[in-house]
Enzyme design. Structure first.
Site, PDB file in Angstrom:
ATOM      1  N   ASP A  63     -10.585  14.062  87.214  1.00 22.46           N
ATOM      2  CA  ASP A  63      -9.946  14.682  88.525  1.00 22.46           C
ATOM      3  C   ASP A  63     -11.055  15.753  89.203  1.00 22.46           C
ATOM      4  OD1 ASP A  63      -8.062  15.218  90.589  1.00 22.46           O
ATOM      5  OD2 ASP A  63      -7.373  17.004  89.572  1.00 22.46           O
ATOM      6  N   ASP A 122      -9.926  18.585  91.815  1.00 24.45           N
ATOM      7  CA  ASP A 122      -9.204  20.031  92.172  1.00 24.45           C
ATOM      8  C   ASP A 122      -8.601  20.341  90.846  1.00 24.45           C
ATOM      9  OD1 ASP A 122     -10.178  20.199  94.771  1.00 24.45           O
ATOM     10  OD2 ASP A 122      -8.965  18.749  95.275  1.00 24.45           O
ATOM     11  N   GLY A 165      -2.432  17.358  93.124  1.00 21.11           N
ATOM     12  CA  GLY A 165      -2.483  15.889  93.006  1.00 21.11           C
ATOM     13  C   GLY A 165      -2.032  14.977  94.116  1.00 21.11           C
ATOM     14  N   ARG A 204      -2.717  14.981 101.132  1.00 16.90           N
ATOM     15  CA  ARG A 204      -2.605  16.137 102.134  1.00 16.90           C
ATOM     16  C   ARG A 204      -1.472  15.943 103.069  1.00 16.90           C
ATOM     17  NH1 ARG A 204      -7.714  16.320 106.211  1.00 16.90           N
ATOM     18  NH2 ARG A 204      -8.632  16.049 104.061  1.00 16.90           N
ATOM     19  N   SER A 264      -8.546  13.795  97.215  1.00 17.27           N
ATOM     20  CA  SER A 264      -9.144  14.535  98.072  1.00 17.27           C
ATOM     21  C   SER A 264     -10.211  14.243  99.010  1.00 17.27           C
ATOM     22  CB  SER A 264      -9.512  15.980  97.506  1.00 17.27           C
ATOM     23  OG  SER A 264     -10.303  16.721  98.538  1.00 17.27           O
ATOM     24  N   ASN A 270     -12.094  15.688 100.741  1.00 14.38           N
ATOM     25  CA  ASN A 270     -12.888  16.706 100.714  1.00 14.38           C
ATOM     26  C   ASN A 270     -13.812  16.712  99.597  1.00 14.38           C
ATOM     27  OD1 ASN A 270     -12.417  18.052 103.311  1.00 14.38           O
ATOM     28  ND2 ASN A 270     -10.580  18.634 102.088  1.00 14.38           N
ATOM     29  N   ASP A 289      -5.187  17.827  85.881  1.00 19.97           N
ATOM     30  CA  ASP A 289      -4.327  18.804  85.674  1.00 19.97           C
ATOM     31  C   ASP A 289      -3.115  18.849  86.355  1.00 19.97           C
ATOM     32  OD1 ASP A 289      -5.533  18.879  88.388  1.00 19.97           O
ATOM     33  OD2 ASP A 289      -4.736  21.128  88.542  1.00 19.97           O
TER      34      ASP A 289
HETATM   35  C1  BG6 Z   1      -5.776  17.160  95.363  1.00 20.41           C
HETATM   36  C2  BG6 Z   1      -5.263  18.452  95.267  1.00 20.41           C
HETATM   37  O1  BG6 Z   1      -6.905  17.159  94.630  1.00 20.41           O
HETATM   38  O2  BG6 Z   1      -6.326  16.957  96.533  1.00 20.41           O
HETATM   39  C3  BG6 Z   1      -4.142  18.666  96.459  1.00 20.41           C
HETATM   40  O3  BG6 Z   1      -4.626  18.695  94.020  1.00 20.41           O
HETATM   41  C4  BG6 Z   1      -4.361  18.258  97.694  1.00 20.41           C
HETATM   42  O4  BG6 Z   1      -3.482  19.717  96.134  1.00 20.41           O
HETATM   43  C5  BG6 Z   1      -5.136  16.817  97.518  1.00 20.41           C
HETATM   44  O5  BG6 Z   1      -3.411  18.191  98.647  1.00 20.41           O
HETATM   45  C6  BG6 Z   1      -5.728  16.294  99.182  1.00 20.41           C
HETATM   46  O6  BG6 Z   1      -6.699  17.189  99.322  1.00 20.41           O
HETATM   47  P1  BG6 Z   1      -7.612  17.168 100.710  1.00 20.41           P
HETATM   48  O7  BG6 Z   1      -8.796  17.743 100.401  1.00 20.41           O
HETATM   49  O8  BG6 Z   1      -7.868  15.774 100.999  1.00 20.41           O
HETATM   50  O9  BG6 Z   1      -6.732  17.654 101.497  1.00 20.41           O
HETATM   51 MG    MG Z   2      -6.212  18.329  90.124  1.00 19.87          MG
END
Ligand code: BG6
Ligand code: MG
Length: 216
Positions: free
Chosen positions: A9, A11, A46, A49, A118, A120, A172
């Site tokens: 993972d 984040d 996890g 968004r 994510s 991102n 996590d």
């Molecule tokens: C996960 C985070 O890895 O990504 C979450 O733990 C987050 O908290 C999710 O909401 C989505 O992320 P992003 O960057 O696409 O908004």
């Molecule tokens: Mg995580």
């Protein structure tokens, strides 16, 4: 050695971005007059968004306050702020022990991938200077069912050409541990707030990731 791949993972495992998510959701919530605190933020780990925003709305009994189009616009605003925080990340922000653990795994011939929901993830990895450490980075936008569904871990195993039973997943978040287990992989938890399934191995921090003890 049975293990052929490690699936990480992002984040909370490779980098601590929870504080950036917290600040961004808090700013949006304050602007909208919604309650948001660390305990609610914990529930978003996890979680995608849009689902995260829906949890915040649910906590506030405001599920029907915004249309789908408005929700899209609001989560974009949250993400713009989040991205401005992410851009401050440098290679020094990788969590302790992670870079060494990955190097050791690669030296032992294991493949490494990132299974993050994510969107991102590529930006975060690039800011950390870590993109080329991985053989594969899953594209969250292309994986329909988010964690706790196993899909993103299975996509990584398939892309690496490795059987799920030969993979170790590192997470996590509780949703992530469930996803790893549902994928039929061995799970390593990093400081998970356990509310259901326990990880197979549970560590307090990434600094406890000892290759010789974990990889079998
Ligand atoms: C996960 C985070 O890895 O990504 C979450 O733990 C987050 O908290 C999710 O909401 C989505 O992320 P992003 O960057 O696409 O908004
Ligand atoms: Mg995580």
């Amino acid at each position: 050695m049975k293990t052929k791949a490690l699936i990480f993972d992002l984040d909370g495992v490779i980098v601590d971005t929870a504080k950036f998510h917290f600040m961004s959701w808090k700013a949006l919530s304050d602007e909208l007059g919604l309650f948001f605190d660390e305990a609610v933020n914990e529930r978003l780990k996890g979680v995608s968004r849009m689902k995260s925003f829906e949890i915040i709305l649910e906590v506030n009994g405001a599920e029907d306050r915004f249309s789908d189009a408005e929700k899209e616009e609001l989560i974009k605003k949250k993400n713009d702020l989040y991205v401005s925080f992410v851009k401050t990340l440098t290679p020094d922000d990788m969590l302790p022990g992670i870079a060494e653990f990955i190097e050791r795994a690669k030296g032992a011939g294991l493949k490494c991938a990132v299974a993050s929901v994510s969107k991102n993830a590529p930006l975060v990895l690039s800011c950390l200077g870590a993109a080329d450490k991985f053989d594969y980075v899953a594209d969250a936008a292309k994986v329909e069912k988010s964690k706790p569904a196993p899909d993103i871990f299975l996509v990584c195993a398939e892309a690496l050409g490795v059987d799920p039973a030969e993979c170790i997943g590192i997470e996590d978040a509780q949703a992530g541990i469930e996803a790893i287990k549902a994928a039929g992989m061995f799970s390593v938890g990093i400081n998970v707030t356990v509310t259901s399934a326990e990880p197979d191995i549970h560590l307090k921090s990434t600094s406890e990731l000892d290759f010789d003890k974990i990889v079998f």
